[in-house]
Design an enzyme around this catalytic site. Structure first.
Site, PDB file in Angstrom:
ATOM      1  N   PHE A 501       0.812  -1.210   0.000  1.00  0.00           N
ATOM      2  CA  PHE A 501       0.000   0.000   0.000  1.00  0.00           C
ATOM      3  C   PHE A 501       0.848   1.263   0.000  1.00  0.00           C
ATOM      4  CE2 PHE A 501      -2.317   3.332   2.215  1.00  0.00           C
ATOM      5  CZ  PHE A 501      -3.529   3.335   1.553  1.00  0.00           C
ATOM      6  N   GLY A 502       1.987   1.216   0.661  1.00  0.00           N
ATOM      7  CA  GLY A 502       2.817   2.413   0.756  1.00  0.00           C
ATOM      8  C   GLY A 502       3.661   2.378   2.019  1.00  0.00           C
ATOM      9  N   MET A 503       3.995   3.555   2.509  1.00  0.00           N
ATOM     10  CA  MET A 503       4.877   3.645   3.667  1.00  0.00           C
ATOM     11  C   MET A 503       4.080   3.785   4.964  1.00  0.00           C
ATOM     12  SD  MET A 503       7.794   3.506   2.363  1.00  0.00           S
ATOM     13  CE  MET A 503       8.836   3.911   0.980  1.00  0.00           C
ATOM     14  N   ASP A 614      -6.450 -11.963   4.780  1.00  0.00           N
ATOM     15  CA  ASP A 614      -4.996 -11.837   4.693  1.00  0.00           C
ATOM     16  C   ASP A 614      -4.353 -12.000   6.067  1.00  0.00           C
ATOM     17  OD1 ASP A 614      -2.624 -11.626   3.345  1.00  0.00           O
ATOM     18  OD2 ASP A 614      -2.663  -9.436   3.201  1.00  0.00           O
TER      19      ASP A 614
END
Ligand SMILES: *[C@@H]1O[C@H](CO)[C@@H](O)[C@H](O)[C@H]1NC(C)=O
Ligand SMILES: *[C@@H]1O[C@H](CO)[C@@H](O)[C@H](O)[C@H]1NC(C)=O
Ligand SMILES: *[C@@H]1O[C@H](CO)[C@@H](O)[C@H](O)[C@H]1NC(C)=O
Ligand SMILES: *[C@@H]1O[C@H](CO)[C@@H](O)[C@H](O)[C@H]1NC(C)=O
Ligand SMILES: *[C@@H]1O[C@H](CO)[C@@H](O)[C@H](O)[C@H]1NC(C)=O
Ligand SMILES: *[C@@H]1O[C@H](CO)[C@@H](O)[C@H](O)[C@H]1NC(C)=O
Ligand SMILES: *[C@@H]1O[C@H](CO)[C@@H](O)[C@H](O)[C@H]1NC(C)=O
Length: 818
Positions: A501-503, A614
């Site tokens: 997703f990102g940081m 998940d």
């Protein structure tokens, strides 16, 4: 007679009446000389010293000692400041609910213990973040906001930057009520590639910050000249082609009319000057524009643009027709002022627009003559421009990367529409489920599409019919500026992780709450569905073993999620990898139980249940006390409808944890989570990754490998050497058995999370309980054969009557009672 008067009053210019009514006097009017014990008169307005003020008791007074003989009353006002080392506030009682002006004066100076130029802080009004800086204020500046105060109190908070251990300051504050109808709720037009539309949010409720206030063709105006103590500047510096424009002036006082502008909307001086087409050196069939470019600091923001007109150039009404453009888009075609002003000339009129500045960093205003004007009288005029940033307005970007700001759904109307959509869809979903039940044919189910904020494209629904908040989500929206401040503008040293997703950054919010801030790659809309799912899922659940969402930010091109901070990070990090101090077996059991409890709640806590999809050791986080919380709901789906057994869906999840049945049949049930959880159980026991490609073929996949040992009754051989000596045999057996059941090939053979939880609790009892008798501990050497007798002892897992389980039951019951 009476009705006559009314009619006459309607048509005859009524400037005389306004003259008589005198200057505007606001109902709420607070003028504060901050940090001073002296009152000072500036432009005929008395600013009261706040040293013994009822408005604030916080901060301290700091005085510019060198300014012993101030050159003006204003410089005297600016020679003191109130300085705040901690989050602090001013509170003003409000008598009149409605639009208010808020002006904050900052004029930094150096005293013997403070250099105000070094202050780094943010401020907000009634919870709306107005200003967040990392840079310092080095010149005198007045920040002006126009905002709706909808309660009998206006609280202005100052928050110093927590990282720089900085401070905040303010020299003077003005709070006063705006005239009635100063900002009209439904008066603005939104201008963009899709044409001109009604701006469909209530403009009155927007918080605006003045960026430019221009007296076009006129002189600079000071607060002393203005009816609402505003400042106006000249337009020359913004003109693109200076020779395209020519100044028009009149000495006649404008004729104010009902329905048009008032003297408070803009003072006479603004309407008595204008720029018009400079046709001196051109032939009659000229084609050009007058264009002004007004820089706006914040890219990607929407701006409120108020244009002021007053026809001081025509000789008779009905001669002037012109077009107005904003950022190249037609904002008003064939504008005929005389038709709007009862065929009067020199009558002030204003029009409000909303325009999106895009990435250009400017708001461009152009005017040119309309085709309708006769070739002899082609002209266009503009008298004044005000550009205000819509402080916390978020433009829609439904559908694609192309920013469709123009499709803006009112927060008021929008939430109503959303509610309706939710209700209709909930009804539909119910109907669909019923129908399927009747047909009893499992097929493509109405899966759960995350609820979108901007109505039209929403096909989703919240499974339990929870209604969304004003933003469509239940979570709290956090302004981007506050997130920048919390993370020291995404300081790399605060990075705690990264993922698809990102940081992820660690941050501290204004209220000193530690948070984890997950920032999607700015501009990339890739994770949008996951982002929205996560907000929707998390904002409706709260559980001790589920990571809670503090808020989110969907602003400009940002997608940011803000969670409670989990001090110890992912479970995985505490199981294996470099530099870990291994968790004890008891801790590990507690963590598994906690995670199981969270997951159990997720599966059963709602009418339809939520499938996580998940589950893995990186999605189980530990807080400072090693309490486990399940995180990352980006892939979640609601469970199948009643009487359906599964949800059909594309396969998502992580390798090594993936339910083979789900993989084969692409059918999702809560048993898929159970499978993944089984893998986590083995991971916890063996302290190795679910997939380790460096190992031999039969060892690569933990689930297969561990299951082999478990089936052979030799699970103890692969236990993490760090804990081997700590595990009681019965406990290990129960634990292994539980994990084994989780990993059954067919979902139907797997236990529910409730069963798993129960079994883990039981394993914990077996570990703890002295009454079970001391089971010989397995020694540290590897491999150690178990005492023969114990191998063959079959434990009746279901008949738990042989030990005291009351504690287990009570714990389960308190959890299920939710
Ligand atoms: C400045 O302050 C003094 C004392 O308060 C007052 O008499 C004077 O009128 C003020 N001047 C202006 C321009 O407001
Ligand atoms: C806008 O909001 C104000 C304040 O709540 C309200 O008085 C007004 O009626 C609203 N206008 C519109 C057009 O919704
Ligand atoms: C504005 O006020 C200043 C005094 O502050 C005065 O000198 C000036 O003439 C005024 N300008 C206009 C256009 O009224
Ligand atoms: C118009 O033409 C005159 C003479 O050629 C020139 O001096 C003047 O600058 C021109 N004005 C504009 C606005 O171009
Ligand atoms: C004036 O500017 C607008 C917007 O940039 C443009 O669409 C229009 O064609 C221009 N008119 C002329 C005559 O150049
Ligand atoms: C205005 O005139 C221009 C050129 O004469 C023409 O191209 C354009 O289509 C006209 N627009 C309208 C709306 O008549
Ligand atoms: C804020 O200041 C810090 C330290 O001076 C710097 O590292 C960071 O990049 C700055 N952020 C912004 C918003 O400029």
């Amino acid at each position: 007679m009476r009705s006559c008067k009314v009619v006459v009053g309607f048509f005859i210019p009524c400037f005389c009446i306004i003259y008589l009514s005198g200057a505007f006097s606001p109902q709420d009017n607070y003028l504060i000389n901050c940090g001073s014990n002296t009152d000072v008169l500036v432009d005929n307005r008395l600013f009261l010293g706040d040293s013994n003020s009822i408005y604030t008791s916080q901060g301290k007074s700091v005085v510019f000692e060198e300014n012993t003989n101030p050159s003006s009353n204003l410089s005297f006002l600016y020679s003191s400041a109130r300085v705040f080392n901690d989050a602090s506030k001013y509170v003003f009682n409000i008598n009149k609910i409605g639009t208010h002006f808020l002006r904050l004066h900052f004029s930094p100076f150096t005293s013997h213990n403070y250099d105000l130029r070094k202050a780094i802080f943010s401020f907000s009004a009634n919870g709306v973040l107005l200003f967040s800086v990392n840079t310092t204020i080095t010149n005198s500046v007045v920040r002006e906001f126009i905002l709706m105060v909808d309660k009998f109190e206006l609280e202005i908070n100052f928050t110093p930057n927590p990282y720089e251990s900085s401070f905040a300051f303010v020299n003077a504050i003005e709070v006063f009520s705006a005239p009635d109808d100063f900002i009209i709720g439904d008066g603005a037009k939104s201008v963009g590639p899709k044409g001109i539309r009604e701006f469909n949010q209530n403009m009155t409720l927007q918080t605006l910050e003045t960026v430019h206030r221009i007296n076009v063709g006129g002189l600079k105006l000071t607060p002393f000249n203005d009816t609402l103590w505003r400042s106006w500047i000249t337009d020359e510096d913004f003109l693109i082609l200076k020779y395209a424009a020519k100044i028009a002036r009149t000495s006649h006082v404008p004729k104010y009319q009902k329905g048009g502008a008032t003297r408070e909307i803009a003072p006479d001086s603004v309407y008595m000057t204008a720029q018009q087409m400079n046709t001196d050196n051109v032939t009659t069939d000229f084609k050009f524009n007058i264009t002004w470019n007004f820089p706006v600091a914040i890219k990607d923001a929407s701006h409120f643009v108020r244009l002021h007109f007053c026809d001081i150039v025509s000789l008779s009404p009905g001669q002037l027709y012109f077009n107005v453009y904003l950022n190249g888009f037609t904002a008003y075609k064939d504008l005929d002022l005389s038709s709007l002003t009862f065929r009067e000339l020199a009558t002030p009129y204003y029009i409000d627009f909303v325009v999106y500045s895009g990435s250009s960093g400017v708001v461009q205003v152009s005017i040119d003559p309309s085709n309708l004007s006769s070739s002899m009288r082609k002209n266009a005029i503009l008298n004044g421009v005000e550009i205000m940033k819509m402080v916390n307005f978020v433009a829609s970007r439904t559908g694609s990367n192309k920013r469709n700001v123009w499709v803006i759904v009112s927060s008021v109307l929008g939430s109503f529409v959303l509610l309706t959509v939710v209700m209709i869809l909930a009804a539909l979903l119910f109907f669909v489920c019923r129908k399927k039940k009747l047909k009893s044919k499992p097929s493509e189910s109405a899966g759960w599409t995350p609820l979108r904020r901007y109505g039209s494209s929403s096909h989703g629904t919240l499974s339990d019919g929870t209604s969304p908040g004003p933003n469509g989500y239940l979570g709290q929206r956090i302004p981007f500026a506050e997130i920048q401040l919390a993370t020291n503008n995404f300081d790399k040293s605060l990075l705690v992780g990264s993922g698809g997703f990102g940081m992820v950054y660690k941050g501290i919010l204004g209220d000193n709450r530690k948070v984890a801030i997950k920032r999607g790659v700015p501009g990339s809309r890739q994770g949008l569905p996951e982002f929205q799912t996560e907000i929707t899922v998390l904002s409706k659940i709260r559980h001790h073993h589920l990571v809670s969402l503090v808020g989110y930010c969907e602003e400009q091109s940002e997608m940011i999620l803000v969670y409670e901070y989990m001090e110890k990070g992912p479970l995985k990090r505490h199981l294996y990898g470099p530099g870990i101090s291994p968790l004890s077996w008891k801790k590990r059991l507690e963590i598994c139980i906690g995670a199981a409890r969270g997951l159990h709640y997720l599966h059963t806590g709602f009418a339809q249940g939520i499938i996580h999809r998940d589950i893995k050791s990186t999605n189980i986080l530990l807080d400072e006390n090693c309490v486990a919380k399940v995180a990352d709901f980006g892939l979640s789906r609601t469970g199948p409808c009643l009487n359906e057994t599964h949800v059909s869906t594309g396969v998502k999840g992580s390798f090594g944890y993936l339910d083979p049945e789900y993989f084969r049949r692409q059918q999702l049930t809560d048993k898929s989570d159970v499978y993944s959880f089984g893998v986590v159980l083995f991971e916890v026991l063996c302290a190795r990754p679910a997939i380790d490609p460096l190992l031999t073929r039969e060892q690569v996949n933990l689930a297969e490998w561990a299951m082999q040992w478990q089936k052979d009754g030799q699970l103890d051989k692969i236990v993490d050497p760090h804990i081997r000596g700590q595990i009681k045999l019965n406990c290990l057996r129960k634990f292994g058995e539980t994990a084994e059941k989780c990993l059954a090939d067919y979902g139907i053979d797997r236990p529910t999370m409730g069963d798993v939880l129960w079994n883990l609790e039981y394993a914990f009892q077996l570990q703890e309980s002295g009454t079970l008798g001391e089971v010989p501990e397995i020694s540290n050497e590897l491999p150690v054969p178990l005492p023969e007798g114990l191998h063959n002892e079959v434990y009746n897992g279901d008949g738990a009557s042989d030990i005291s389980t009351s504690k287990v039951f009570s714990q389960l019951m308190t959890n299920e009672g939710r």
